[in-house]
Design an enzyme around this catalytic site. Sequence first.
Site, PDB file in Angstrom:
ATOM      1  N   GLU A  93      26.850  47.398  29.293  1.00 16.89           N
ATOM      2  CA  GLU A  93      28.035  46.971  28.548  1.00 16.89           C
ATOM      3  C   GLU A  93      28.762  45.824  29.260  1.00 16.89           C
ATOM      4  OE1 GLU A  93      29.878  50.164  25.676  1.00 16.89           O
ATOM      5  OE2 GLU A  93      31.174  49.958  27.416  1.00 16.89           O
ATOM      6  N   HIS A  99       4.216  60.146  34.754  1.00 18.74           N
ATOM      7  CA  HIS A  99       3.160  60.564  33.833  1.00 18.74           C
ATOM      8  C   HIS A  99       3.465  60.167  32.392  1.00 18.74           C
ATOM      9  CE1 HIS A  99       0.865  62.883  36.865  1.00 18.74           C
ATOM     10  NE2 HIS A  99       2.039  62.740  37.476  1.00 18.74           N
ATOM     11  N   LYS A 140      30.578  49.319  14.428  1.00 22.20           N
ATOM     12  CA  LYS A 140      31.741  50.080  13.937  1.00 22.20           C
ATOM     13  C   LYS A 140      32.204  49.525  12.595  1.00 22.20           C
ATOM     14  CE  LYS A 140      33.689  51.097  18.493  1.00 22.20           C
ATOM     15  NZ  LYS A 140      34.807  50.805  19.399  1.00 22.20           N
TER      16      LYS A 140
HETATM   17  O1  PA5 Z   1      33.478  51.135  28.766  1.00 18.61           O
HETATM   18  C1  PA5 Z   1      34.078  51.161  27.695  1.00 18.61           C
HETATM   19  O2  PA5 Z   1      35.163  50.591  27.537  1.00 18.61           O
HETATM   20  C2  PA5 Z   1      33.540  51.923  26.517  1.00 18.61           C
HETATM   21  O3  PA5 Z   1      32.276  52.441  26.753  1.00 18.61           O
HETATM   22  C3  PA5 Z   1      34.463  53.065  26.169  1.00 18.61           C
HETATM   23  O4  PA5 Z   1      34.569  53.918  27.269  1.00 18.61           O
HETATM   24  C4  PA5 Z   1      33.977  53.845  24.957  1.00 18.61           C
HETATM   25  O5  PA5 Z   1      33.777  52.964  23.885  1.00 18.61           O
HETATM   26  C5  PA5 Z   1      34.998  54.886  24.548  1.00 18.61           C
HETATM   27  O6  PA5 Z   1      36.222  54.288  24.265  1.00 18.61           O
HETATM   28  P1  PA5 Z   1      37.548  55.122  24.205  1.00 18.61           P
HETATM   29  O7  PA5 Z   1      37.798  55.702  25.538  1.00 18.61           O
HETATM   30  O8  PA5 Z   1      38.599  54.135  23.802  1.00 18.61           O
HETATM   31  O9  PA5 Z   1      37.363  56.197  23.163  1.00 18.61           O
END
Ligand code: PA5
Length: 445
Positions: free
Chosen positions: A284, A305, A419
């Site tokens: 990310e 394996h 989303k």
């Molecule tokens: O690293 C990040 O920002 C994302 O992976 C969030 O943790 C994830 O989308 C969850 O978001 P939130 O905590 O707002 O529900």
Amino acid sequence: MKLELTQALPFLGKEALQAHESEVATVYNTIYNKTGAGNDFLGWVNLPSEIDESLVADIEQTAASLRRKSDLFVVVGIGGSYLGARAVIEALQNHFAPLSGDKPLVVYAGHNISEDYLSELLAILDKKDYSLAVISKSGTTTEPAIAFRILKQHIVKKYGEQEAASRIVAITDKAKGALKQLANVKGYKTYIVPDDVGGRFSVLTPVGLLPIAVAGIDIRKLIAGAVEMEKLCKNNPTLNGNPVSEYAVARHLLYQAGKTNEIMVNYEPRLVYFSEWWKQLYGESHGKEHKGIFPASVTFSTDLHSMGQYLQDGLRNLFETVISVEGSNHELRIPMEADDLDQLNYIAGKRIAEVNHQAELGTMLAHVDGGVPVLRITLPEVSALTLGQLIYFFEMACAVSGYMLEVNPFDQPGVEAYKKNMFALLGKKGYEAQTQALNKRLGRE
Ligand code: PA5
């Protein structure tokens, strides 16, 4: 912890690494002086050493009270709002925790939208005493919101409004988001996710610390490990003698040499979720502008394996980062058998850990021979302390290599695309034009 680059150097050369010395110093300046992209999300940098004693004590107290009344503890969250906690808990709990009778068992919800998963969880919760933490920094993420709505109704039905409220903890923004409003109305205990700490960097905030404490793990040791690594970086924000920088530069050079896939390798099944946490952190943070190393993971021997063939002989666009663990918590030796029908007497008397270690070394050399550079991180043991070190190690290395890649490591704009489509397909107000366009593409006119 120790980082070894020996098995990657033939692919890089020491000189190539050294050529990045001044760039590394510049990158650390950018981080510590908060002058780079995403600089309003650098709260994790000083977090371990600056964490408030009263917050730690409060988390421990809440965790103790939840532990007393729970067979199960449900962590409702997705991405950075659950992976850090799960990584640490699964690394330190019994492999057979669900069968060990240790209480409370931590289970997870809100990280999928599976009807079967939630239904089967509810059926278990019918029969168990439980409490839960709902974790969402934004307070608006759909997956955990759906799971929480369902669990909230279940827990209220089971215990009544008042007792249910005492079994729910909300961890979210200090003011914004639907979850914060809901927690205020219902009077839940709440903890704040700091504004300047993004989800995937939040394991050392209440997001990770509360569930980890509920699991009975010493969060002070976890924090102490992270403090050690925080200090190491601050005291030596250079390339030489700083494993964080060496790892960041080595992976950057490998990427430039066409090694676009990094495989996190472990030989301990307790580290599977640590790899999941790492994959999110790097995927990310770096996968932007059509750039970035693709982070993947394997657990050996299991995956030797299945994926072993590909790693040895497939496309040569990969490198490995091995987490090698020196010590185990138990001692178990291979027994001698008089008839030796299975022909294993040649290793009789050896510890299983010794065999695992030789499998690790043999695999590493085979993969290097096959053209796969290997970076190796050695931990003396898997403990709260070493996991704390490793968490900070990977967080800082993620920031350093993100800046070397010239991306903002702290945002995740690409996550929004799915989303928007999901909202449109579900008919959310405001998405009418998209709904029509998507239905057309899906042949649903
Ligand atoms: O690293 C990040 O920002 C994302 O992976 C969030 O943790 C994830 O989308 C969850 O978001 P939130 O905590 O707002 O529900």
